[in-house]
Write an enzyme that holds these catalytic residues in place. Structure first.
Site, short mmCIF file in Angstrom:
data_model
loop_
_atom_site.label_atom_id
_atom_site.label_comp_id
_atom_site.label_asym_id
_atom_site.label_seq_id
_atom_site.Cartn_x
_atom_site.Cartn_y
_atom_site.Cartn_z
N GLU A 166 -0.27 37.94 2.68
CA GLU A 166 0.53 38.20 3.92
C GLU A 166 -0.03 39.47 4.75
O GLU A 166 0.63 40.36 4.93
CB GLU A 166 1.98 38.51 3.79
CG GLU A 166 2.49 36.99 3.06
CD GLU A 166 4.01 37.05 3.17
OE1 GLU A 166 4.52 35.97 3.04
OE2 GLU A 166 4.75 38.25 3.26
N GLU A 350 4.16 30.27 -0.57
CA GLU A 350 5.50 30.60 -0.68
C GLU A 350 6.15 29.73 0.43
O GLU A 350 5.93 29.49 1.59
CB GLU A 350 5.53 32.06 -0.31
CG GLU A 350 5.33 33.26 -1.21
CD GLU A 350 5.12 34.67 -0.80
OE1 GLU A 350 6.15 34.79 0.02
OE2 GLU A 350 4.49 35.48 -0.93
#
Length: 439
Positions: A166, A350
């Site tokens: 991320e 995710e």
């Protein structure tokens, strides 16, 4: 829910965690991280909670790996803590740290679970944060050196490796919004962190390639933006959000360029001669990971860049206050494939939801999570039917954990963790997933 037989035979189902969130950073000779510093600063984390003990996965690894096996999962996406391997980020190696990850990988393979490693999931060693962390261009070589040390020990047994988890959270959320460590609100620091996190990714890809490692990828998080109205200023604000949140990192990795809006806004704050790094940033990867949770409704706001605000939406929300919008997952799988990554294999690395789960009678009824997963997996299947080369889906998270600036309040796990006793209790979603994967 779904049945495994609905998917191709080689489709991979997994669950994900992150080192600082579950391991217990106070154990095993790990060095201090900027998350320890952030959590110790009053007001940053509820009750001053930290990852010092977390889920005590460091001591309960075998139990946790058995939970993975018991669910019928094919793979485990975990991260290594840089400061556990190199307590000062450079220099002396912590043998206990390498031994821990060695045992973890072997434990997964003994259970026929594929190890998927993330090299950096947000825990910058404090000694490197003292030197500027992501603001310092040298972070690219620091990360690459750490990666090579870790992969020299584990690389022969790792299924797939992600450089950084991320990029947006590492840079913008942490240096512009100040919500995560190091907790800055500084536009110059943000611009440099956004560039350097990509440079570190590319430098690490090149270093691992030179060391003979393959199956290297990257993981970006995405939020689906929609304008609050059809007004031109709301539409432009939404495009700005989309560029700095979703398109900036995709463009760097796959196109070796940055969106024009972002260059116009942040260009004066980028490092000198930043354009010369784009070739390294675009080093070819073998797969790409999509993290997706929610949408955000955006409106214009007066003031300095980015001149926008979030507007509360009407959809049902998770415990995080995030709208449940599975159509956004379909959108980003299509966008990555159609506009950026082409035929490169994609993974949902995710996806999941937080809910205020409690144990009653030895069980946890989390029907909302079952529905959330059902709807998002259906969105992923739709993308696959349209030709997107999606090869796996990973649920966040295997277990409740330290949810960063939210402490232990937000529960994302398939497994409930009592943070007083550390007892694990598989939730209804765990059992539903187990049944689905057996079908």
């Amino acid at each position: 829910m779904f049945k495994r037989s609905d998917f191709p035979r080689d489709f991979t189902f997994g669950a994900a965690t992150a080192a600082y969130q579950i391991e217990g950073h106070a154990f095993g000779g790990a060095g201090r991280t900027h998350w320890d510093d952030f959590a110790a600063t009053p007001g940053n984390v509820p009750r001053g909670e930290s990852g010092a003990i977390a889920c005590d996965h460091y001591h309960r690894m075998e139990e946790d790996l058995d939970l993975l096996k018991g669910a019928g999962l094919d793979a485990y996406r975990f991260s290594a803590s840089w400061a556990r391997v190199l307590p000062d980020g450079r220099g002396a190696i912590n043998a206990q740290g390498l031994d821990f990850y060695d045992r973890l990988v072997d434990g997964l393979l003994e259970r026929d679970i594929k190890p998927m490693l993330t090299l950096y999931h947000w825990e910058m060693p404090s000694a490197l944060a003292d030197l500027g962390g992501w603001r310092n261009r040298d972070v690219a070589s620091w990360l690459a050196d750490y990666a090579c040390i870790l992969m020299d020990r584990l690389g022969d047994r790792i299924w797939k490796t992600a450089t950084i988890n991320e990029f947006w959270c590492v840079s913008f959320l942490s240096h512009f919004l100040g919500h995560h460590a190091p907790g800055l609100r500084d536009i110059r620091a943000t611009a440099r962190a956004m560039h350097h996190v990509l440079l570190a990714h590319g430098t690490t890809v090149q270093a691992l390639r030179a060391a003979g490692i393959d199956q290297i990828g990257a993981v970006c998080n995405f939020t689906y933006p929609q304008p609050a109205s059809e007004a031109a200023e709301d539409v432009e604000a939404t495009a700005t959000f989309d560029d700095y949140y979703n398109n900036f990192f995709l463009s760097g990795i796959f196109r070796r360029e940055y969106p024009r809006r972002i260059v116009k806004a942040l260009g004066p704050h980028f490092p000198d001669a930043w354009q010369q790094d784009l070739e390294v940033i675009g080093a070819p990867i073998d797969w790409f990971g999509v993290n997706y949770y929610t949408r955000e409704i955006i409106g214009h706001a007066p003031g300095p860049w980015p001149a926008l605000r979030s507007v509360e939406g009407p959809l049902p929300k998770t415990q995080m206050g995030w709208e449940i919008h599975p159509e956004g997952l379909h959108h980003f799988l299509r966008r990555c494939h159609d506009d950026f990554s082409g035929d490169l294999p994609l993974y949902v690395t995710e996806n999941g939801m937080a809910s205020a789960d409690t144990v009653a009678g030895g069980a946890v009824d989390d029907a909302a999570r079952i529905d959330y997963l059902r709807r998002h997996i259906a969105a992923a299947r739709q993308a696959m039917a349209e030709g997107v080369p999606l090869e796996g889906y990973f649920i966040w998270s295997l277990m409740d954990n330290f949810e960063w600036a939210f402490g232990f309040e937000k529960r994302f796990g398939l497994v409930h963790v009592d943070f007083d006793t550390l007892e694990r209790t598989p939730k209804a979603s765990y059992h539903a997933l187990k049944a689905a994967l057996a079908g």
